[in-house]
Design an enzyme around this catalytic site. Structure first.
Site, short mmCIF file in Angstrom:
data_model
loop_
_atom_site.label_atom_id
_atom_site.label_comp_id
_atom_site.label_asym_id
_atom_site.label_seq_id
_atom_site.Cartn_x
_atom_site.Cartn_y
_atom_site.Cartn_z
N GLU A 282 2.44 7.65 17.90
CA GLU A 282 1.02 8.04 18.07
C GLU A 282 0.82 9.49 17.19
O GLU A 282 -0.22 9.47 16.71
CB GLU A 282 0.53 8.25 19.31
CG GLU A 282 0.74 6.64 20.32
CD GLU A 282 -0.16 5.61 19.86
OE1 GLU A 282 -1.20 6.03 19.04
OE2 GLU A 282 0.40 4.36 19.38
N TRP A 285 0.82 8.75 13.67
CA TRP A 285 -0.48 8.11 13.34
C TRP A 285 -1.53 9.17 12.93
O TRP A 285 -2.37 8.83 12.09
CB TRP A 285 -1.06 7.31 14.44
CG TRP A 285 -2.18 6.57 14.47
CD1 TRP A 285 -3.41 6.89 15.01
CD2 TRP A 285 -2.59 5.42 13.68
NE1 TRP A 285 -4.65 6.08 14.40
CE2 TRP A 285 -3.95 5.11 13.72
CE3 TRP A 285 -1.71 4.50 12.80
CZ2 TRP A 285 -4.75 4.02 12.89
CZ3 TRP A 285 -2.48 3.30 12.18
CH2 TRP A 285 -3.59 3.04 12.22
N TRP A 313 -23.85 -5.81 7.30
CA TRP A 313 -24.19 -5.18 8.68
C TRP A 313 -25.83 -5.53 9.14
O TRP A 313 -26.41 -5.88 8.23
CB TRP A 313 -24.27 -3.61 8.69
CG TRP A 313 -22.80 -3.16 8.45
CD1 TRP A 313 -22.35 -2.40 7.21
CD2 TRP A 313 -21.72 -3.00 8.95
NE1 TRP A 313 -21.38 -2.05 7.25
CE2 TRP A 313 -20.43 -2.59 8.39
CE3 TRP A 313 -21.28 -3.70 10.25
CZ2 TRP A 313 -19.35 -2.12 8.79
CZ3 TRP A 313 -20.05 -3.37 10.78
CH2 TRP A 313 -19.03 -2.79 10.02
N ASN A 349 -7.93 6.09 24.99
CA ASN A 349 -7.80 5.56 23.74
C ASN A 349 -7.77 3.91 23.76
O ASN A 349 -8.61 3.48 22.71
CB ASN A 349 -6.29 5.93 23.22
CG ASN A 349 -6.11 5.19 21.78
OD1 ASN A 349 -6.90 5.61 20.66
ND2 ASN A 349 -5.30 4.14 21.53
N TRP A 367 -19.88 0.99 11.21
CA TRP A 367 -18.90 2.04 11.78
C TRP A 367 -19.44 3.32 11.65
O TRP A 367 -18.84 4.05 12.53
CB TRP A 367 -17.73 1.75 11.15
CG TRP A 367 -17.30 2.05 9.73
CD1 TRP A 367 -17.51 1.14 8.78
CD2 TRP A 367 -17.00 3.09 9.12
NE1 TRP A 367 -17.23 1.77 7.45
CE2 TRP A 367 -16.93 3.05 7.64
CE3 TRP A 367 -16.69 4.73 9.59
CZ2 TRP A 367 -16.58 3.96 6.78
CZ3 TRP A 367 -16.36 5.38 8.96
CH2 TRP A 367 -16.39 5.40 7.51
N TRP A 390 -12.09 4.72 13.13
CA TRP A 390 -13.13 3.74 13.12
C TRP A 390 -13.03 2.75 12.02
O TRP A 390 -13.44 1.64 12.11
CB TRP A 390 -14.43 4.94 12.87
CG TRP A 390 -14.99 5.27 14.06
CD1 TRP A 390 -14.93 6.19 14.70
CD2 TRP A 390 -15.78 4.32 14.97
NE1 TRP A 390 -15.61 6.37 15.92
CE2 TRP A 390 -16.14 4.96 16.16
CE3 TRP A 390 -16.34 2.96 15.07
CZ2 TRP A 390 -16.78 4.55 17.07
CZ3 TRP A 390 -17.09 2.58 16.05
CH2 TRP A 390 -17.33 3.21 17.11
#
Length: 483
Positions: A282, A285, A313, A349, A367, A390
């Site tokens: 993590e 990441w 969208w 998370n 987004w 996102w």
């Protein structure tokens, strides 16, 4: 040794431990002028309200630390180049030390700052304080292009990393005979001393380097062993919550890495046991997010995968967007997450993934709208991580979730909040329902709702969209892009 002072510029590095710029300034032996310049609209992404509240607290902590070290923090407002030119001119300083930034507007501003100072004969020395690897030193794939998938990036980190211990706290700063005049934090009106109404940041957070270290020690002693199995449970406090301290520079990734290796008595992160290795992934990441933002600087506002620029969208989505922001979608796990965010400046998370999937796939809202709202409201708002996560949720970024992966908020709640503790904490109007109805109140019978004194559409909203209908609509939209 010279009596000519040097300047240390603090930005996203509000700490004394493992601060390369501060350490380098101290090594000169010359009097040091620690400087912070508040320039709120100097970047494309000005700090949101939550981050600005944290920043004030963090600066107070740094002031106290420097005072104990016999120094002080000088506060200024305005354009950094102009402020530094005046400070250097007035005190005959010829060296400025700073740690790098990696976001696009920060990099551009720092390049302009460096050129402006050097034009006036002032040396500007830059250091890396945020990442394990500078993005240009990380290397590339075999074809020479930057990594776009996390697992190969992670493997490359483990293969190429040579762990370096963090720099000890810098507490031996030489001080000038006289100090420049400085503002006080009270002069920074847009750094709120108290949270706005309805926000309870001070009840959940303790900013500052000292508290960052305390948080690391507590997590490694109490929660790391259970992290792999229970990290997805929002009803349990078993995540690290390091992100706020990392985003505000009160602790470095290298410090956390060192603490992990010492905890498990290993010389390299590749040797960490399974419990710690999952957590270390993590952390990497986050490093991956900076790698992407550096190599693809448009990804804070535009899709990494260019074909998603044409994604269909919906339009006229303001009503649905506001319901999502307020935690009034009718899906309890989504609403609990948004209410937790609005109250505390943070969200678990697992729930972040659910609410992001709901916005982009159930509601087909771009987004970028979610990224902007998170940037404004998150205590731990970090441009690289925010953009990466996102775009992952929307399917347009690196290592993106498969387009057919559309989280069912009800199933996610049943799986990760099995007793409804998290839901009821943030949606207390549901607490009289039987547990099985916490996850989907609209499925409860009229008698159950009456006994709970709950009227859907009044006391708690009905779902703003049917899950099955939303899923079919989203799959059709993604199929169009896939083709």
């Amino acid at each position: 040794m010279s009596d000519t002072p040097v300047v240390v510029l603090f930005r996203q590095d509000l700490r004394l431990i493992d601060n390369p710029a501060l350490h380098a300034a101290a090594q000169t032996g010359q009097p040091a002028l620690p400087v912070f310049i508040w320039h709120p609209f100097g970047d494309d992404w000005p700090l949101g309200t939550a981050r600005r509240w944290w920043l004030r607290k963090s600066l107070l902590s740094l002031q106290d630390q420097l005072r104990k070290a016999g120094s002080k923090l000088l506060l200024f407002k305005g354009d950094p180049a102009t402020v530094l030119e005046h400070v250097c001119h007035d005190h005959d300083a010829r060296q400025v030390f700073l740690n790098r930034r990696y976001d696009p507007s920060g990099r551009e501003a720092d390049q302009d700052l460096k050129e402006s100072l050097e034009d006036r004969g002032i040396t500007c020395s830059e250091y890396g304080a945020t990442l394990l690897f500078e993005p240009w030193n990380m290397g590339t794939k075999k074809d020479g292009s930057p990594f776009k998938v996390f697992t190969p990036f992670y493997n490359a980190v483990l293969e190429r990393l040579e762990p370096v211990p963090p720099i000890p706290a810098t507490v031996n700063l030489a001080t000038p005979e006289t100090w420049p005049q400085s503002l006080s934090l009270d002069d920074f009106e847009d750094l709120p001393a108290t949270p706005p109404d309805g926000h309870h940041w001070d009840a959940f957070w303790e900013p500052g380097e000292k508290n960052a270290l305390k948080r690391v020690g507590g997590f490694l002693d109490e929660a790391i062993e259970e992290y792999p199995e229970l990290r997805d449970r929002p009803d349990l406090d078993l995540t690290s919550r390091f992100s706020s301290y990392l985003a505000n520079g009160e602790i470095s990734l290298r410090m956390i890495q060192q603490a992990l290796m010492e905890k498990f008595n290993c010389a390299h992160p590749a040797d960490l046991p399974e419990a710690a290795a999952g957590f270390y992934r993590e952390l990497i990441w986050r490093e991956f997010g900076y790698h992407l933002l550096y190599h693809f600087p448009h990804t804070d506002t535009e899709p990494l995968n260019p074909k998603y620029a044409d994604f269909p969208w919906v339009s006229n989505y303001e009503k649905e967007l506001q319901a999502w922001k307020r935690g009034q979608t009718g899906y309890p796990l989504v609403d609990a997450g948004m209410r937790q965010l609005n109250s505390t400046g943070w969200m678990h998370n697992r729930v972040r993934m659910v609410v992001a999937s709901f916005l982009t796939k159930h509601l087909l809202i771009p987004w970028q709208e979610g990224a902007k709202y998170f940037w404004e409201t998150l205590i731990d708002a970090d441009l690289a991580s925010n953009s990466l996560n996102w775009q992952w949720a929307a399917g347009s970024g690196a290592d993106a979730a498969p387009y057919w992966r559309i989280f069912n908020p009800t199933r996610q709640a049943e799986r990760f909040d099995p007793d409804g503790v998290y839901i009821v904490k943030w949606c207390p109007e549901l607490n009289r329902l039987p547990k099985k109805a916490f996850f989907a109140p609209w499925t409860a019978s009229a008698l159950v709702l009456e006994r709970a004194h709950l009227k859907l559409g009044k006391d708690y909203p009905e779902p703003i969209i049917d899950h099955n209908d939303a899923r079919e609509r989203a799959l059709a939209a993604y199929e169009m892009i896939r083709r």
